[in-house]
Design a protein around this motif. Structure first.
Motif, PDB file in Angstrom:
ATOM      1  N   ARG A 222       0.838  -1.195   0.000  1.00 10.54           N
ATOM      2  CA  ARG A 222       0.000   0.000   0.000  1.00 10.54           C
ATOM      3  C   ARG A 222       0.878   1.251   0.000  1.00 10.54           C
ATOM      4  O   ARG A 222       1.999   1.231   0.518  1.00 10.54           O
ATOM      5  CB  ARG A 222      -0.909   0.023   1.234  1.00 10.54           C
ATOM      6  CG  ARG A 222      -2.060  -0.971   1.183  1.00 10.54           C
ATOM      7  CD  ARG A 222      -2.974  -0.822   2.373  1.00 10.54           C
ATOM      8  NE  ARG A 222      -2.425  -1.500   3.552  1.00 10.54           N
ATOM      9  CZ  ARG A 222      -2.986  -1.456   4.752  1.00 10.54           C
ATOM     10  NH1 ARG A 222      -4.082  -0.737   4.950  1.00 10.54           N
ATOM     11  NH2 ARG A 222      -2.440  -2.115   5.769  1.00 10.54           N
TER      12      ARG A 222
ATOM     13  N   PRO B 202       4.008   1.451  -2.779  1.00  5.09           N
ATOM     14  CA  PRO B 202       3.677   0.082  -2.355  1.00  5.09           C
ATOM     15  C   PRO B 202       4.887  -0.848  -2.331  1.00  5.09           C
ATOM     16  O   PRO B 202       4.907  -1.834  -1.598  1.00  5.09           O
ATOM     17  CB  PRO B 202       2.650  -0.368  -3.399  1.00  5.09           C
ATOM     18  CG  PRO B 202       2.012   0.903  -3.866  1.00  5.09           C
ATOM     19  CD  PRO B 202       3.118   1.912  -3.858  1.00  5.09           C
TER      20      PRO B 202
ATOM     21  N   GLN C 132       1.316   5.985  -5.123  1.00  4.35           N
ATOM     22  CA  GLN C 132       0.616   4.809  -5.632  1.00  4.35           C
ATOM     23  C   GLN C 132       1.042   4.464  -7.048  1.00  4.35           C
ATOM     24  O   GLN C 132       0.943   3.313  -7.464  1.00  4.35           O
ATOM     25  CB  GLN C 132      -0.900   5.034  -5.581  1.00  4.35           C
ATOM     26  CG  GLN C 132      -1.470   4.994  -4.172  1.00  4.35           C
ATOM     27  CD  GLN C 132      -2.965   5.232  -4.150  1.00  4.35           C
ATOM     28  OE1 GLN C 132      -3.458   6.202  -4.702  1.00  4.35           O
ATOM     29  NE2 GLN C 132      -3.700   4.337  -3.501  1.00  4.35           N
TER      30      GLN C 132
ATOM     31  N   GLY D 259      -5.925   1.185  -1.233  1.00  8.90           N
ATOM     32  CA  GLY D 259      -4.509   0.973  -1.521  1.00  8.90           C
ATOM     33  C   GLY D 259      -3.588   1.957  -0.842  1.00  8.90           C
ATOM     34  O   GLY D 259      -2.415   2.061  -1.200  1.00  8.90           O
TER      35      GLY D 259
END
Length: 394
Positions: free
Chosen positions: A62, A149, A174, A93
């Motif tokens: 995440r 992530p 992200q 996420g």
């Protein structure tokens, strides 16, 4: 001179269309952990106020907003309502982990009492020994990091952030990690920020202030008012765009107004604000081109000096190239035959510097062409066409 300008424009588009295919792409960072952009985030294992273990490794997969704060810190207090808003609207996420630097608190209970008093429910870990803040080299509060992530640091910010800025940085995180290769900028060798009462002044703000002063001095009497308006308008525009996007944040926490502008919208806001105030200042000037001819090369030098303050492994590359373009434009300005030609040459050289420097940044798309490259190419082409429409002095 026409041929040199034309060759520069061709080189710009060659770099945009061909060189863009070879731009580096984001990849999982390798090598030693380091709490700065492009490196793997150091391991973090603490405990929450109830004693449950909290680990950054548990959040792998995440995008993470990691924030260091203390209850006595004025800028932290201004920022905390925004963190709560982010926690209440966290996108899929993404995750939040805030670290209270408990070793700097009056007592461990002081931080918990502050959280209860204001009803904050975002995740908190305690750092009773200061080991975590030392590992992350936290020199001023608040300090925020955004982690991809894959575990790479994608942004590091000293000073309070608004919800909009947090959301923008999280979206970038992200998208994946940046490239790890590259030398850190000179800004990474200096203290990250200075705390001035309720305000936090990042080191890069000092570089930009020095750049603005250098541009003001280099612009001469003709262009100094224009440089001043551009600099002031840029600062106001970068801040104003966030005020307009989220006025409620500043009504709740007026202290956010004292923070240095941060976020993905700061650059477009600075461009709009700077140009708006510049044209407003020249509204009564019959011939505006001489002022731009003196100001444009000087502004390239100032922008180059300001960009030297970036600690990032890719962003600071803009500094030397823009500085070189500015020096070259200043040297060539005396040979420009007509009003406006020096401005056009500065835009051409500046566009070339931006496109070449941007190749050091990781690609955001398979083609490897960024919006910044295209904008610089269009600006340089427009400048070249401007110069081409009139013959050079014999």
């Amino acid at each position: 001179m026409q041929r040199a300008a034309g060759a520069a424009v061709l080189l710009i588009w060659a770099a945009v269309l061909l060189g863009g295919a070879f731009r580096p792409h984001g990849s999982t960072p390798v090598g030693p952990e380091h709490p700065y952009v492009g490196h793997a985030a150091p391991a973090l294992a603490l405990a929450d106020p109830s004693g449950r273990p909290v680990s950054l490794a548990d959040l792998r997969g995440r995008a993470v907003f990691l924030n260091f704060w203390a209850s006595w810190c004025g800028p932290c207090r201004a920022e905390m309502p925004e963190i709560q808003r982010l926690a209440e609207s966290l996108p899929d996420g993404a995750a939040i982990l805030t670290v209270n630097v408990t070793a700097q608190e009056r007592s461990p209970e002081a931080a918990l009492a502050y959280l209860r008093e204001h009803g904050y429910t975002f995740p908190v870990a305690l750092d009773p020994t200061g080991a975590a803040s030392d590992r992350y080299q936290v020199a001023s509060l608040p300090t925020s990091l955004f982690i991809s992530p894959e575990g790479a640091v994608t942004a590091r910010v000293a000073g309070p952030l608004t919800l909009r800025a947090m959301q923008g940085y999280l979206s970038e995180a992200q998208a994946g990690p940046p490239r790890t290769a590259g030398l850190p900028g000179p800004g990474s060798l200096l203290p990250e920020a200075l705390s001035l009462g309720p305000a936090v002044l990042p080191t890069r703000a000092l570089f930009w202030s020095a750049g603005a002063l250098a541009a003001y001095l280099a612009a001469g009497r003709t262009g100094r008012e224009l440089v001043f308006n551009l600099a002031l308008g840029s600062l106001l525009g970068a801040k104003l765009i966030y005020v307009l996007l989220d006025p409620a944040a500043y009504l709740r926490s007026p202290g956010l107004l004292l923070g240095f502008p941060h976020g993905t919208q700061a650059l477009p806001g600075a461009l709009i604000g700077g140009l708006a105030l510049a044209f407003w200042g020249l509204r009564r000037t019959a011939d505006r081109l001489p002022a731009w001819d003196r100001a444009a090369p000087a502004l390239l030098c100032g922008a180059g000096l300001g960009m030297l303050g970036s600690p990032g492994p890719a962003d600071w590359v803009y500094g030397p190239l823009l500085l070189a373009a500015g020096v070259a434009a200043l040297a060539l300005a005396r040979a420009m035959p007509r009003a406006g030609d020096a401005t056009a040459m500065a835009l051409t050289l500046g566009g070339l510097a931006v496109v070449l420097a941007d190749l050091a940044r990781p690609a955001a798309s398979p083609a490897g062409v960024s919006a910044l490259q295209v904008a610089a190419g269009l600006a340089a082409t427009a400048a070249w066409l401007w110069r081409r429409r009139r013959p050079e002095r014999a």
